[in-house]
Write a protein that holds these residues in place. Sequence first.
Motif: not given
Length: 223
Positions: A168-169, A189-190, A195-196, A214-216
């Motif tokens: 989760p964030r 998110d930023v 990173l992506r 949910m998150g990442y």
Amino acid sequence: MKILLIEDNAGTQAWLVKGLREAGIQVDAVADGRDGLQLALEQEYALIVLDIMLPGMDGWQVLRTLRTAKSTPVLCLTARDSVADRVKGLELGADDYLIKPFSFAELLARVRAQLRRHSQVASQLTVADLQIDALRHSASRAGTAINLTPQEFALLWFLASRAGEILPRTLIASEVWGINFDSETNVVDVAIRRLRRKIDDPCEVKLIETVRGMGYRLSVGEG
């Protein structure tokens, strides 16, 4: 990393094995206390999930004998919910204690917590073709070095150390930025977008997944 489940109820054992394996955890399962103790002494497990009421040898005996030889973490499962029983389990060396009936979600959370607590601190992580070295503070994909800021490195290390888990964030913000309160900031998110661009954009296989609502999750790169 493999855990040992000692549970004599066939239905409960099958339910737990199925759920743990679906969560990516390798499991050996036995139904008898003596068989469980023998496996626990002969092999190296990251965690033992131990029922108390067992044929052959009950869970208290298994735990008492195990503690004369090994410090493998043990999570006890039992329908005996008195304070005296819980105290007995902890004094015999149990690391956690879960009362039946329980939800699988709670069991899985406790299993993961024990695995994290007792895992050795690694200096290198490998996820698919991604390699991270904490001592050199370096990262690469398929042998190509990736230049990361310290914050990006911390974020990538956290994602990789929990690869396959949905994070989760709020948890990411707490672990990477130390933000332990409800915040409207979109710092996670930023940072993920940045990173992506470095980790995934140059590569055909994308590792960082967004799990909607949910998150990442850092994928293990399969499929």
